[in-house]
Design a protein around this motif. Structure first.
Motif: not given
Ligand code: UDP
Ligand code: MG
Length: 151
Positions: A12, A52, A55, A60, A64, A67, A88, A94, A105, A112-113, A115
């Motif tokens: 990310k 996404y 979601l 959020f 998200l 970001y 994973r 998460t 992580r 969390v925002g 990660n």
């Protein structure tokens, strides 16, 4: 589960900005996963809303998408035995604070925002994500290590 299962892993914008690209890729390579697609991209918000889509109703979601669009990402497809579930596990939870030490992580992130890395949650979502991020296709190749990684 097969030796040729594929997962979509994405470093990310915070992972890129913090200079963690090499470390994250190294963990997957050292584990035995094979890179079959890799590129840097600066995704649009529209592209991320597709990535996404599941979601979209979460509170959020707007943050998200902002970001994730805030800078370039590294898009990768790794191939190998049980790649989705193992990817994973290598990421952790998460929430980085709930992630074991030794996971990506758990070792490199706190919030969390922020990660640092994405990983597909099922073979079905991996296939969708690979199609979304690599419409040009991936590169199949045979690694000389295969006989030493698999029986
Ligand atoms: N996220 C967030 N707040 C939350 C839950 C998730 O900001 O309460 C972000 C976080 O960056 C996460 C992403 O939304 O990685 C996607 O959420 P998901 O539940 O799919 O988690 P993941 O599969 O990435 O572990
Ligand atoms: Mg997810």
């Amino acid at each position: 589960m097969s030796n040729t299962e594929r997962t979509y892993i994405m470093i990310k914008p915070d992972g890129v900005q913090r200079g963690l690209v090499g470390k994250i890729i190294a963990r997957f390579e050292e584990r035995g996963f094979k890179i079959v697609a890799l590129k840097m991209a600066h995704p649009t918000e529209d592209h991320l809303r597709k990535h996404y889509a599941d979601l979209a109703n979460k509170p959020f979601f707007p943050g998200l998408v902002k970001y994730m669009a805030s800078g370039p990402v590294i898009a990768i497809v790794f191939e190998g035995l049980d790649a989705v579930k193992t990817g994973r596990a290598m990421l952790g939870a998460t929430n980085p604070l709930a992630s074991p030490i030794g996971s990506i992580r758990g070792d490199f992130a706190l919030a969390v925002g922020r990660n640092i890395c994405h990983g597909s949650d099922s073979v079905e979502s991996a296939n969708k994500e690979i199609d979304l991020w690599f419409p040009e296709g991936i590169t199949s190749w045979k690694s000389v290590y295969e006989g030493w990684l698999y029986e």
